[in-house]
Structure formats: structure tokens, C-alpha cells
Design a protein around this motif. Structure first.
Motif, PDB file in Angstrom:
ATOM      1  N   SER A 102       0.841  -1.194   0.000  1.00  0.00           N
ATOM      2  CA  SER A 102       0.000   0.000   0.000  1.00  0.00           C
ATOM      3  C   SER A 102       0.879   1.248   0.000  1.00  0.00           C
ATOM      4  O   SER A 102       2.104   1.171  -0.131  1.00  0.00           O
ATOM      5  CB  SER A 102      -0.906  -0.003   1.236  1.00  0.00           C
ATOM      6  OG  SER A 102      -0.112   0.153   2.406  1.00  0.00           O
ATOM      7  N   ALA A 103       0.249   2.386   0.188  1.00  0.00           N
ATOM      8  CA  ALA A 103       0.981   3.656   0.233  1.00  0.00           C
ATOM      9  C   ALA A 103       2.015   3.660   1.353  1.00  0.00           C
ATOM     10  O   ALA A 103       3.066   4.299   1.240  1.00  0.00           O
ATOM     11  CB  ALA A 103      -0.005   4.813   0.419  1.00  0.00           C
ATOM     12  N   ARG A 104       1.741   2.914   2.420  1.00  0.00           N
ATOM     13  CA  ARG A 104       2.673   2.893   3.557  1.00  0.00           C
ATOM     14  C   ARG A 104       4.039   2.342   3.158  1.00  0.00           C
ATOM     15  O   ARG A 104       5.078   2.830   3.610  1.00  0.00           O
ATOM     16  CB  ARG A 104       2.077   2.071   4.700  1.00  0.00           C
ATOM     17  CG  ARG A 104       0.871   2.731   5.365  1.00  0.00           C
ATOM     18  CD  ARG A 104       0.227   1.826   6.384  1.00  0.00           C
ATOM     19  NE  ARG A 104      -0.345   0.637   5.755  1.00  0.00           N
ATOM     20  CZ  ARG A 104      -1.007  -0.312   6.416  1.00  0.00           C
ATOM     21  NH1 ARG A 104      -1.165  -0.202   7.723  1.00  0.00           N
ATOM     22  NH2 ARG A 104      -1.505  -1.352   5.780  1.00  0.00           N
ATOM     23  N   ALA A 105       4.043   1.327   2.302  1.00  0.00           N
ATOM     24  CA  ALA A 105       5.311   0.751   1.848  1.00  0.00           C
ATOM     25  C   ALA A 105       6.072   1.740   0.972  1.00  0.00           C
ATOM     26  O   ALA A 105       7.300   1.843   1.044  1.00  0.00           O
ATOM     27  CB  ALA A 105       5.051  -0.541   1.079  1.00  0.00           C
ATOM     28  N   ILE A 106       5.335   2.477   0.150  1.00  0.00           N
ATOM     29  CA  ILE A 106       5.985   3.467  -0.716  1.00  0.00           C
ATOM     30  C   ILE A 106       6.579   4.593   0.122  1.00  0.00           C
ATOM     31  O   ILE A 106       7.704   5.046  -0.124  1.00  0.00           O
ATOM     32  CB  ILE A 106       4.982   4.022  -1.748  1.00  0.00           C
ATOM     33  CG1 ILE A 106       4.509   2.897  -2.672  1.00  0.00           C
ATOM     34  CG2 ILE A 106       5.617   5.146  -2.565  1.00  0.00           C
ATOM     35  CD1 ILE A 106       3.487   3.323  -3.703  1.00  0.00           C
ATOM     36  N   VAL A 122       1.927  10.093  -3.320  1.00  0.00           N
ATOM     37  CA  VAL A 122       1.972   8.638  -3.124  1.00  0.00           C
ATOM     38  C   VAL A 122       0.591   8.021  -3.311  1.00  0.00           C
ATOM     39  O   VAL A 122       0.439   6.994  -3.989  1.00  0.00           O
ATOM     40  CB  VAL A 122       2.527   8.299  -1.725  1.00  0.00           C
ATOM     41  CG1 VAL A 122       2.424   6.802  -1.456  1.00  0.00           C
ATOM     42  CG2 VAL A 122       3.976   8.758  -1.613  1.00  0.00           C
ATOM     43  N   GLU A 123      -0.419   8.634  -2.715  1.00  0.00           N
ATOM     44  CA  GLU A 123      -1.781   8.105  -2.847  1.00  0.00           C
ATOM     45  C   GLU A 123      -2.218   8.097  -4.310  1.00  0.00           C
ATOM     46  O   GLU A 123      -2.926   7.191  -4.758  1.00  0.00           O
ATOM     47  CB  GLU A 123      -2.763   8.939  -2.013  1.00  0.00           C
ATOM     48  CG  GLU A 123      -2.667   8.715  -0.516  1.00  0.00           C
ATOM     49  CD  GLU A 123      -1.427   9.340   0.120  1.00  0.00           C
ATOM     50  OE1 GLU A 123      -0.790  10.205  -0.528  1.00  0.00           O
ATOM     51  OE2 GLU A 123      -1.099   8.968   1.262  1.00  0.00           O
ATOM     52  N   ARG A 124      -1.788   9.104  -5.053  1.00  0.00           N
ATOM     53  CA  ARG A 124      -2.132   9.171  -6.477  1.00  0.00           C
ATOM     54  C   ARG A 124      -1.457   8.040  -7.257  1.00  0.00           C
ATOM     55  O   ARG A 124      -2.037   7.486  -8.188  1.00  0.00           O
ATOM     56  CB  ARG A 124      -1.736  10.536  -7.044  1.00  0.00           C
ATOM     57  CG  ARG A 124      -2.311  10.818  -8.428  1.00  0.00           C
ATOM     58  CD  ARG A 124      -2.193  12.282  -8.810  1.00  0.00           C
ATOM     59  NE  ARG A 124      -0.811  12.720  -8.883  1.00  0.00           N
ATOM     60  CZ  ARG A 124      -0.245  13.555  -8.015  1.00  0.00           C
ATOM     61  NH1 ARG A 124      -0.947  14.037  -7.004  1.00  0.00           N
ATOM     62  NH2 ARG A 124       1.013  13.919  -8.149  1.00  0.00           N
ATOM     63  N   MET A 125      -0.225   7.704  -6.865  1.00  0.00           N
ATOM     64  CA  MET A 125       0.469   6.571  -7.495  1.00  0.00           C
ATOM     65  C   MET A 125      -0.363   5.294  -7.384  1.00  0.00           C
ATOM     66  O   MET A 125      -0.497   4.535  -8.349  1.00  0.00           O
ATOM     67  CB  MET A 125       1.817   6.323  -6.801  1.00  0.00           C
ATOM     68  CG  MET A 125       2.924   7.275  -7.138  1.00  0.00           C
ATOM     69  SD  MET A 125       4.408   6.753  -6.221  1.00  0.00           S
ATOM     70  CE  MET A 125       5.597   7.949  -6.812  1.00  0.00           C
ATOM     71  N   ILE A 126      -0.888   5.063  -6.184  1.00  0.00           N
ATOM     72  CA  ILE A 126      -1.696   3.866  -5.943  1.00  0.00           C
ATOM     73  C   ILE A 126      -2.998   3.939  -6.728  1.00  0.00           C
ATOM     74  O   ILE A 126      -3.385   2.992  -7.423  1.00  0.00           O
ATOM     75  CB  ILE A 126      -1.999   3.710  -4.433  1.00  0.00           C
ATOM     76  CG1 ILE A 126      -0.707   3.517  -3.628  1.00  0.00           C
ATOM     77  CG2 ILE A 126      -2.969   2.551  -4.202  1.00  0.00           C
ATOM     78  CD1 ILE A 126      -0.027   2.199  -3.824  1.00  0.00           C
ATOM     79  N   GLU A 131      -6.605  -1.444  -9.768  1.00  0.00           N
ATOM     80  CA  GLU A 131      -7.713  -1.944 -10.583  1.00  0.00           C
ATOM     81  C   GLU A 131      -8.933  -2.333  -9.750  1.00  0.00           C
ATOM     82  O   GLU A 131     -10.066  -2.146 -10.182  1.00  0.00           O
ATOM     83  CB  GLU A 131      -7.252  -3.155 -11.406  1.00  0.00           C
ATOM     84  CG  GLU A 131      -6.149  -2.852 -12.410  1.00  0.00           C
ATOM     85  CD  GLU A 131      -6.610  -1.979 -13.553  1.00  0.00           C
ATOM     86  OE1 GLU A 131      -7.764  -2.140 -13.993  1.00  0.00           O
ATOM     87  OE2 GLU A 131      -5.827  -1.127 -14.006  1.00  0.00           O
ATOM     88  N   ASP A 132      -8.720  -2.905  -8.564  1.00  0.00           N
ATOM     89  CA  ASP A 132      -9.861  -3.352  -7.757  1.00  0.00           C
ATOM     90  C   ASP A 132     -10.213  -2.372  -6.635  1.00  0.00           C
ATOM     91  O   ASP A 132     -11.051  -2.665  -5.784  1.00  0.00           O
ATOM     92  CB  ASP A 132      -9.610  -4.749  -7.176  1.00  0.00           C
ATOM     93  CG  ASP A 132      -8.333  -4.804  -6.340  1.00  0.00           C
ATOM     94  OD1 ASP A 132      -7.734  -3.736  -6.087  1.00  0.00           O
ATOM     95  OD2 ASP A 132      -7.929  -5.911  -5.950  1.00  0.00           O
ATOM     96  N   LEU A 133      -9.557  -1.209  -6.632  1.00  0.00           N
ATOM     97  CA  LEU A 133      -9.879  -0.120  -5.703  1.00  0.00           C
ATOM     98  C   LEU A 133      -9.811  -0.532  -4.229  1.00  0.00           C
ATOM     99  O   LEU A 133     -10.610  -0.074  -3.410  1.00  0.00           O
ATOM    100  CB  LEU A 133     -11.275   0.444  -6.015  1.00  0.00           C
ATOM    101  CG  LEU A 133     -11.469   1.012  -7.438  1.00  0.00           C
ATOM    102  CD1 LEU A 133     -12.889   1.493  -7.631  1.00  0.00           C
ATOM    103  CD2 LEU A 133     -10.478   2.132  -7.711  1.00  0.00           C
ATOM    104  N   ASP A 134      -8.831  -1.377  -3.891  1.00  0.00           N
ATOM    105  CA  ASP A 134      -8.669  -1.760  -2.486  1.00  0.00           C
ATOM    106  C   ASP A 134      -7.527  -0.989  -1.819  1.00  0.00           C
ATOM    107  O   ASP A 134      -7.124  -1.305  -0.706  1.00  0.00           O
ATOM    108  CB  ASP A 134      -8.438  -3.267  -2.351  1.00  0.00           C
ATOM    109  CG  ASP A 134      -7.127  -3.713  -2.995  1.00  0.00           C
ATOM    110  OD1 ASP A 134      -6.494  -2.903  -3.703  1.00  0.00           O
ATOM    111  OD2 ASP A 134      -6.737  -4.881  -2.800  1.00  0.00           O
ATOM    112  N   GLU A 135      -7.003   0.015  -2.539  1.00  0.00           N
ATOM    113  CA  GLU A 135      -5.925   0.882  -2.044  1.00  0.00           C
ATOM    114  C   GLU A 135      -4.628   0.114  -1.794  1.00  0.00           C
ATOM    115  O   GLU A 135      -3.792   0.525  -1.005  1.00  0.00           O
ATOM    116  CB  GLU A 135      -6.360   1.620  -0.766  1.00  0.00           C
ATOM    117  CG  GLU A 135      -7.561   2.526  -0.995  1.00  0.00           C
ATOM    118  CD  GLU A 135      -7.961   3.305   0.244  1.00  0.00           C
ATOM    119  OE1 GLU A 135      -7.410   3.020   1.329  1.00  0.00           O
ATOM    120  OE2 GLU A 135      -8.809   4.201   0.124  1.00  0.00           O
TER     121      GLU A 135
END
Length: 260
Positions: A102-106, A122-126, A131-135
Motif C-alpha cells: 500500500s501507500a505505507r510501503a511506498i 503517493v496516494e495518487r500513485m496507488i 484496478e480493484d480499488l482496495d488501495e
């Protein structure tokens, strides 16, 4: 366990991950479809990437997974008894156990690179490739993102995570990721993708005119510097493509066809 054995196990574990969100039966059925009946996503995923690139891509994915805080799955006894032995229950457990980051790892990786993201970068990268919108990003989504970007000729594909991952692929060195890259770090990957004839041009786009510092040392650039160069490169490529479109006149081609 030596490093070679560890690499082999890491690679095998990544390759065994789900390549597609579809069931095995559905995947087999769709493989038999003609090209024009497949989705764009399916056609992209069927494209092959060089073994060197895939190996480095797997290592970067694993590195990001390692930085993801462990998820604590809380299942009630009721869920276990009602779904435990059903097909749906097994699918849910398999999906929940699928390695993702997730964003936390980035954020954690960017901290190692000494890079401070701006706003919701970072959130925009995710979001761009989720594709499945699970963040979270799965191995399937990770591959799809990479293949989309390296095959993209319109320069319109979102490249936020791609640029980040590409830097990590260059920076990966002996089980660790450095916070800077040199020309030497990029040579192997650039060569297999671009060929010898385009190698110098690609190096110039990353490092600029000078490959060495004033005192003769090999030039090193940070992720911040690399990202600035990639944004410049992408903009120039897109501008060049748009200019070609403006210069193209279909009527001239039609007139030539009439003469023939």
C-alpha cells in the motif's frame, strides 16, 4: 541460507502469485479467444518482458512487500463456520493472503531514498493503477502497470508509480536498494529494452550531458533528480508526438493514392 538460494525462493514465490483475478477455468477459456475478442488489458498482459527486467521487477515488488506492515486479519468464529469450507470462503481467504503493498510501503521506501513526497503524490500513485480499488497493489496490478508503461507510445499512461519502480530497479544492488544511481547501474536494463543504438540517447535523458563529476568521479543522481529528468523526458516525448500529428495531413496521402 546463501543469497543465491534466497533469490531463487523469492523469485519462485513471486511467480506463483496469481497472474490474474480471473479463475483458472476462465483464464483457459479466454486464452482461446481471437485477439479482437480479448480486452486491452488481456492483450497487454500477454506481452512478454525481458527476463532481466522481470527478475528485477520481482525483486522490487518483494522489497516493497517487506516494507508493508503486517495485516492483522480478524475473523470471527461465525465467518469460519459459514464460509470456511465453501468455494467462496476459500477464494476470500486466498485473496486476503495475496501479497500486496500500500501507500505505507511506498512512504517507507521513499524515506530510505531520502525523498519527501509532495501532497498526495503517493496516494495518487496507488490510485492510478489500483484496478480493484482496495488501495493496495497486487503482483498482477504491478505487472500490468509496468507493461502498460513500457509499451505505451501515446505517453498518456499514468507514470507516477512506474518512474518510482524504474528507479528502484536501477538502484537494486546485491539484496539492497541504494538511494542513488549511476550510469553503470542503468546499463543492463537500458540495453535489453532499447538496444545498443538507442543506449547513449537514453543515458543522456537520465543523466544529462555529463556522466562524470568535475573531479572525474562517476555521476550519481538521487530519486528527486531522476524524477525531474523523467518528467522532462515524458513531456518532450509527448510534445514531439503532438507536433507530428499536427504536421500530418491525411489529404496529401489521399492525393498520392489517387495518383497511383
Amino acid at each position: 541460507m546463501n543469497s543465491t538460494q534466497k533469490n531463487r525462493e523469492d523469485n519462485n514465490s513471486s511467480r506463483s502469485r496469481s497472474e490474474s483475478p480471473l479463475s483458472q477455468e476462465e483464464q483457459e477459456r479466454r486464452k482461446k479467444l481471437p485477439v479482437y475478442e480479448r480486452t486491452l488489458e488481456e492483450n497487454i498482459m500477454r506481452k512478454k518482458i525481458k527476463a532481466v527486467e522481470k527478475d528485477r521487477l520481482i525483486k522490487v515488488f518483494n522489497a516493497l512487500i517487506q516494507l508493508e506492515p503486517k495485516r492483522i486479519e480478524q475473523e470471527t468464529e461465525g465467518n469460519k463456520t459459514t464460509e470456511g469450507d465453501t468455494k467462496l470462503g476459500k477464494q476470500k481467504r486466498k485473496k486476503s493472503n495475496e501479497p500486496k503493498f500500500s501507500a505505507r510501503a511506498i512512504y517507507a521506501m521513499m524515506k530510505k531514498l531520502k525523498y519527501n513526497p509532495v501532497g498526495d503524490e503517493v496516494e495518487r500513485m496507488i490510485w492510478e493503477i489500483d484496478e480493484d480499488l482496495d488501495e493496495q497493489i497486487s503482483w498482477y496490478e504491478f505487472q500490468l502497470m509496468f507493461k502498460r508503461c513500457i509499451k505505451d507510445t501515446s505517453y498518456l499512461e499514468p507514470r507516477g508509480l512506474f518512474n518510482f519502480v524504474q528507479f528502484l530497479m536501477y538502484a537494486y544492488d546485491k539484496e539492497a536498494i541504494k538511494n542513488t544511481i549511476t550510469v553503470e547501474d542503468t546499463l543492463e536494463l537500458l540495453y535489453v529494452r532499447c538496444g545498443r543504438q538507442n543506449l547513449d540517447g537514453e543515458i543522456f535523458k537520465i543523466f544529462g550531458q555529463d556522466e562524470k563529476t568535475a573531479d572525474g568521479q562517476e555521476k550519481e543522481i538521487t530519486y528527486f533528480e531522476y524524477l525531474a529528468q523523467m518528467k522532462k523526458k515524458d513531456f518532450n516525448n509527448w510534445t514531439e508526438l503532438e507536433n507530428k500529428k499536427k504536421k500530418y495531413d491525411p489529404s496529401k496521402e489521399q492525393n498520392l493514392n489517387k495518383k497511383d
